[in-house]
Design a protein around this motif. Structure first.
Motif, PDB file in Angstrom:
ATOM      1  N   ASP A   1      -5.557   1.381  11.396  1.00 13.65           N
ATOM      2  CA  ASP A   1      -6.408   1.185  10.099  1.00 13.65           C
ATOM      3  C   ASP A   1      -7.985   0.965  10.117  1.00 13.65           C
ATOM      4  O   ASP A   1      -8.124  -0.245  10.481  1.00 13.65           O
ATOM      5  CB  ASP A   1      -5.635   0.349   9.161  1.00 13.65           C
ATOM      6  CG  ASP A   1      -4.139   0.643   8.497  1.00 13.65           C
ATOM      7  OD1 ASP A   1      -4.130   1.769   8.188  1.00 13.65           O
ATOM      8  OD2 ASP A   1      -3.334  -0.073   8.747  1.00 13.65           O
TER       9      ASP A   1
ATOM     10  N   ASP B   1       2.770   4.948   3.394  1.00 14.64           N
ATOM     11  CA  ASP B   1       1.920   3.760   4.198  1.00 14.64           C
ATOM     12  C   ASP B   1       1.640   2.652   2.931  1.00 14.64           C
ATOM     13  O   ASP B   1       1.074   3.017   2.001  1.00 14.64           O
ATOM     14  CB  ASP B   1       0.575   4.328   4.670  1.00 14.64           C
ATOM     15  CG  ASP B   1      -0.175   3.343   5.466  1.00 14.64           C
ATOM     16  OD1 ASP B   1       0.366   2.152   5.413  1.00 14.64           O
ATOM     17  OD2 ASP B   1      -1.521   3.486   5.754  1.00 14.64           O
TER      18      ASP B   1
ATOM     19  N   THR C   1       3.223  -5.562   8.417  1.00 13.36           N
ATOM     20  CA  THR C   1       3.807  -6.849   8.315  1.00 13.36           C
ATOM     21  C   THR C   1       5.314  -6.814   8.416  1.00 13.36           C
ATOM     22  O   THR C   1       5.504  -7.650   9.162  1.00 13.36           O
ATOM     23  CB  THR C   1       3.659  -7.239   6.672  1.00 13.36           C
ATOM     24  OG1 THR C   1       2.277  -7.129   6.201  1.00 13.36           O
ATOM     25  CG2 THR C   1       4.310  -8.613   6.455  1.00 13.36           C
TER      26      THR C   1
HETATM   27  C1  DX5 Z   1      -3.444  -0.264   3.941  1.00 17.56           C
HETATM   28  C2  DX5 Z   1      -3.191   0.238   5.155  1.00 17.56           C
HETATM   29  C3  DX5 Z   1      -1.858  -0.104   5.963  1.00 17.56           C
HETATM   30  C4  DX5 Z   1      -1.240  -1.231   5.827  1.00 17.56           C
HETATM   31  C5  DX5 Z   1       0.360  -1.449   6.033  1.00 17.56           C
HETATM   32  O1  DX5 Z   1      -4.738  -0.172   3.415  1.00 17.56           O
HETATM   33  O2  DX5 Z   1      -3.510   1.645   5.220  1.00 17.56           O
HETATM   34  O3  DX5 Z   1      -1.700   0.700   6.759  1.00 17.56           O
HETATM   35  O4  DX5 Z   1      -1.845  -1.828   6.974  1.00 17.56           O
HETATM   36  O5  DX5 Z   1       0.573  -2.681   5.977  1.00 17.56           O
HETATM   37  P1  DX5 Z   1       1.915  -3.292   5.220  1.00 17.56           P
HETATM   38  O6  DX5 Z   1       3.079  -2.577   6.034  1.00 17.56           O
HETATM   39  O7  DX5 Z   1       1.893  -4.875   5.699  1.00 17.56           O
HETATM   40  O8  DX5 Z   1       1.883  -2.881   3.874  1.00 17.56           O
END
Ligand code: DX5
Ligand code: ZN
Length: 221
Positions: free
Chosen positions: A38, A178, A201
């Motif tokens: 990211d 995502d 997470t």
């Molecule tokens: C949010 C990112 C995601 C995020 C996902 O802006 O693009 O890829 O890291 O994290 P979780 O699974 O914790 O929502």
């Protein structure tokens, strides 16, 4: 639907940055298919993460597919650097690209897969014209900027709608989702049409990431 089993893409954003190599090894051991990187610029999204230098370090110690998610304004400036850093697929945001067709052709000309992501508030109709040119669509199921947010339930309907759209426009398209993905909602998003699940997470903060990965990957159509 081009794929046979659910793709798991842990987002490195939720890993322990003091232990990047061992975090990557955990993802590999868990059978992750892609490693999701990211990239945030503090302008397109209200957070700053990392750039090509870190992506290169990550790519140098894994054979997983490096899936780079650019949450940055004017991504064209940096696409080549992220490809040189070892990205196998580059996803840009529809909302950040006034010349989306040109940007997608540019990504493809560099020999990597091209994806477009849309925010929860952006309708799928904005992708209709570009869909035949894409390798993947990354549906945001949270507002981008941070890991650890709650899954937005309307993303399920959006996934179903995109699954319908691709039948007509691009049957080979990969649908990735995502944000807020967990063991609990994995089956529902896969049933709706998602092929690839990004999990930050839920994967890296799990008590047992290997077991969590197996449960997420077990989701099937
Ligand atoms: C949010 C990112 C995601 C995020 C996902 O802006 O693009 O890829 O890291 O994290 P979780 O699974 O914790 O929502
Ligand atoms: Zn992401």
């Amino acid at each position: 639907m081009p794929l046979t089993s659910t793709i798991l893409a842990p987002s490195i954003l939720s890993a322990d940055f003091t232990q990047l190599r061992s975090s990557i090894e955990i993802a590999e051991k868990a059978g992750a298919d892609w490693l999701h990187c990211d990239v945030m610029d503090g302008a397109f999204v209200p957070n700053i993460t990392f750039g090509p230098l870190i992506v290169q370090a990550i790519a140098s110690c894994t054979k997983m597919i490096i899936d780079t998610h650019l949450m940055i304004v004017n991504p064209d400036r940096f696409i080549e650097e992220f490809v040189k850093a070892g990205s196998h697929q580059i996803t840009v945001h529809q909302e950040a690209c006034p010349h989306l067709h040109r940007t997608i052709q540019f990504i493809k000309s560099l020999g990597v897969k091209a994806g477009v992501s849309i925010n929860p508030g952006t309708p799928l109709s904005t992708l209709e014209a570009i869909l035949p040119d894409l390798d993947l669509v990354l549906l945001m199921s949270v507002n981008p900027g941070f890991g650890g947010q709650k899954f937005i339930p309307s993303s399920i309907g959006k996934t179903r709608q995109l699954d319908e759209m691709r039948k007509q426009l691009n049957p080979e398209l990969v649908i990735a989702i995502d944000g807020g993905i967990t063991e609990e909602n994995a089956q529902e998003v896969v049933s709706a049409g998602a092929d690839a699940l990004i999990a930050g997470t839920a994967f890296f903060k799990a008590a047992d990431p290997v077991k969590t990965a197996a449960r997420i990957k077990a989701a099937s159509r």
